[in-house]
Write an enzyme that holds these catalytic residues in place. Structure first.
Site, PDB file in Angstrom:
ATOM      1  N   TYR A  17     -28.157  10.242   1.992  1.00  0.00           N
ATOM      2  CA  TYR A  17     -28.375   9.014   2.564  1.00  0.00           C
ATOM      3  C   TYR A  17     -27.484   8.633   3.620  1.00  0.00           C
ATOM      4  CZ  TYR A  17     -32.092   6.931  -0.612  1.00  0.00           C
ATOM      5  OH  TYR A  17     -33.660   7.140  -1.485  1.00  0.00           O
TER       6      TYR A  17
ATOM      7  N   SER B 282     -37.491  11.618  -9.318  1.00  0.00           N
ATOM      8  CA  SER B 282     -38.110  11.294  -8.660  1.00  0.00           C
ATOM      9  C   SER B 282     -39.560  11.484  -8.024  1.00  0.00           C
ATOM     10  CB  SER B 282     -36.870  10.351  -7.064  1.00  0.00           C
ATOM     11  OG  SER B 282     -37.910   9.357  -5.916  1.00  0.00           O
TER      12      SER B 282
ATOM     13  N   SER C 271     -40.052   2.034  -1.098  1.00  0.00           N
ATOM     14  CA  SER C 271     -40.597   1.178  -0.109  1.00  0.00           C
ATOM     15  C   SER C 271     -41.735   0.292  -0.049  1.00  0.00           C
ATOM     16  CB  SER C 271     -40.917   1.875   0.914  1.00  0.00           C
ATOM     17  OG  SER C 271     -40.135   3.257   1.654  1.00  0.00           O
TER      18      SER C 271
ATOM     19  N   GLY D 190     -41.194  -1.694   5.799  1.00  0.00           N
ATOM     20  CA  GLY D 190     -41.230  -2.724   7.034  1.00  0.00           C
ATOM     21  C   GLY D 190     -42.210  -2.706   7.599  1.00  0.00           C
TER      22      GLY D 190
ATOM     23  N   PHE E  89     -45.149  -5.675   8.008  1.00  0.00           N
ATOM     24  CA  PHE E  89     -45.181  -6.330   9.344  1.00  0.00           C
ATOM     25  C   PHE E  89     -44.904  -6.632  10.470  1.00  0.00           C
ATOM     26  CE2 PHE E  89     -41.995  -7.187   4.771  1.00  0.00           C
ATOM     27  CZ  PHE E  89     -42.113  -8.557   4.618  1.00  0.00           C
ATOM     28  N   ASN E  90     -45.444  -5.231  10.868  1.00  0.00           N
ATOM     29  CA  ASN E  90     -45.291  -5.066  11.690  1.00  0.00           C
ATOM     30  C   ASN E  90     -46.365  -3.790  12.644  1.00  0.00           C
ATOM     31  OD1 ASN E  90     -44.352  -2.609  11.351  1.00  0.00           O
ATOM     32  ND2 ASN E  90     -42.275  -3.623  12.124  1.00  0.00           N
TER      33      ASN E  90
END
Ligand SMILES: NC(=O)c1ccc[n+]([C@@H]2O[C@H](COP(=O)([O-])OP(=O)(O)OC[C@H]3O[C@@H](n4cnc5c(N)ncnc54)[C@H](OP(=O)(O)O)[C@@H]3O)[C@@H](O)[C@H]2O)c1
Length: 298
Positions: free
Chosen positions: A55, A158, A210, A215, A218-219
């Site tokens: 990360y 994962s 996620s 995100g 929203f967009n």
């Protein structure tokens, strides 16, 4: 205040929502601000944190570790999860992005994580992604060595398919405690491909990444019908934001996923914590499913 819950029969106990630190370097926080951010989610009862060696181009663990060094009392209030097994081009010696799950790499990566965090044990180590060159016996050897030395308390995976999970599990004398999977209204494939069935069958809790589509929920204009439906359900349930409805939608899955929050804004983390009080009906759940996928159940 959220209470810790067992994620597998032999533990560990994790908070029902987890704080994800993938985007830490984007948040532009000073070390002292990182301490304040950690203290904020601890006050809400969000005690489990999710990391990976890669990360922030291999920088997030050390940035988090800097905060732990500034406030050493924090470590014992946290459960620290990290991952290994991806090699990115952020390191000049990697000419190509690839996966690496040999024993030496896993041991080395765990040691690096401990050093970056300034701690002496990891609560959970995950193999980040399925590796076509993964030899299950080697991963098992690495996990057993880390378990034996007390450097890692629990192990998981994962993005594994059920068969990849079963293969690795077949080589281990202890149970893998989670499969961390992408779960959201905009990414529903693991709901029906057997991944969540396996978690339910084994009575282990998946971690959900996620949850807000990174995100995009929203967009992205494509998801306007979903936003409209989430808003309708928000009003019906008295939820205070769309994300509370999304987290409630994920929490309703019978495998009882633990959503990982990705926001670097304290107010949005508080908002997420309120989602445990939002209860959806079955029909509300299916309305959100339909609005996200664009089609009804057969
Ligand atoms: N195992 C894996 O392969 C894997 C892969 C990806 C991620 N993860 C883990 O899962 C965690 C969460 O993933 P994620 O960061 O993609 O989660 P996410 O919650 O889906 O997305 C977070 C992003 O959404 C934005 N956002 C949140 N609320 C918003 C709102 N109301 N309006 C507009 N934008 C909003 C955030 O911006 P702000 O910061 O401005 O709020 C942030 O950029 C990561 O930190 C990592 O620990 C694991």
């Amino acid at each position: 205040m959220l209470e810790p819950q067992a994620i597998a029969s032999q533990g560990p106990d994790f908070s029902p929502l987890i704080m994800g630190y993938w985007r830490l370097m984007e948040w532009g926080m000073s070390p002292q601000e990182r301490v304040a951010f950690i203290e904020h989610h601890l006050e809400l009862g969000i005690t489990t944190v999710d990391h990976a060696d890669i990360y922030g181009d291999y920088q997030c663990e050390a940035a988090f570790g800097e905060a732990l060094k500034l406030a050493p009392g924090l470590r014992d209030q946290l459960q620290i999860v990290t991952k290994c097994g991806i090699a990115t081009r952020a390191r000049p010696e990697h000419q190509i992005g690839h996966y690496i799950t040999d024993k030496r790499h896993i041991l080395q990566s765990a040691e690096n994580s401990l050093r970056h965090f300034h701690i002496d044990r990891l609560d959970l180590l995950l193999i980040h992604r399925p590796d076509p060159l993964m030899a299950a016996d080697e991963v098992a050897e690495a996990f057993m060595a880390l378990h034996h030395s007390g450097k890692v308390l629990h192990f998981g995976v994962s993005n594994f398919t059920p068969s990849q999970f079963s293969l690795l599990q077949s080589r281990l004398p202890f149970s893998l405690v989670t499969n961390q999977l992408e779960i959201s209204p905009v990414q529903q494939s693991v709901l029906l491909d057997g991944s969540l069935d396996q978690c339910q069958q084994l009575r282990i809790r998946p971690m959900a990444w996620s949850c807000l589509g990174g995100g995009r929920l929203f967009n992205d204009p494509h998801f306007q019908p979903l936003r409209n439906e989430l808003e309708a359900v928000r009003q019906e349930t008295g939820a205070t934001s769309l994300e509370q409805v999304v987290y409630a939608w994920i929490l309703m899955l019978p495998s009882r996923p633990l959503p990982i929050i990705g926001s670097g804004r304290a107010a949005r983390v508080s908002e997420a914590a309120g989602s445990l009080n939002v209860i959806l009906t079955r029909q509300q759940w299916f309305r959100i499913r339909k609005a996200a996928l664009g089609f009804d159940v057969p």
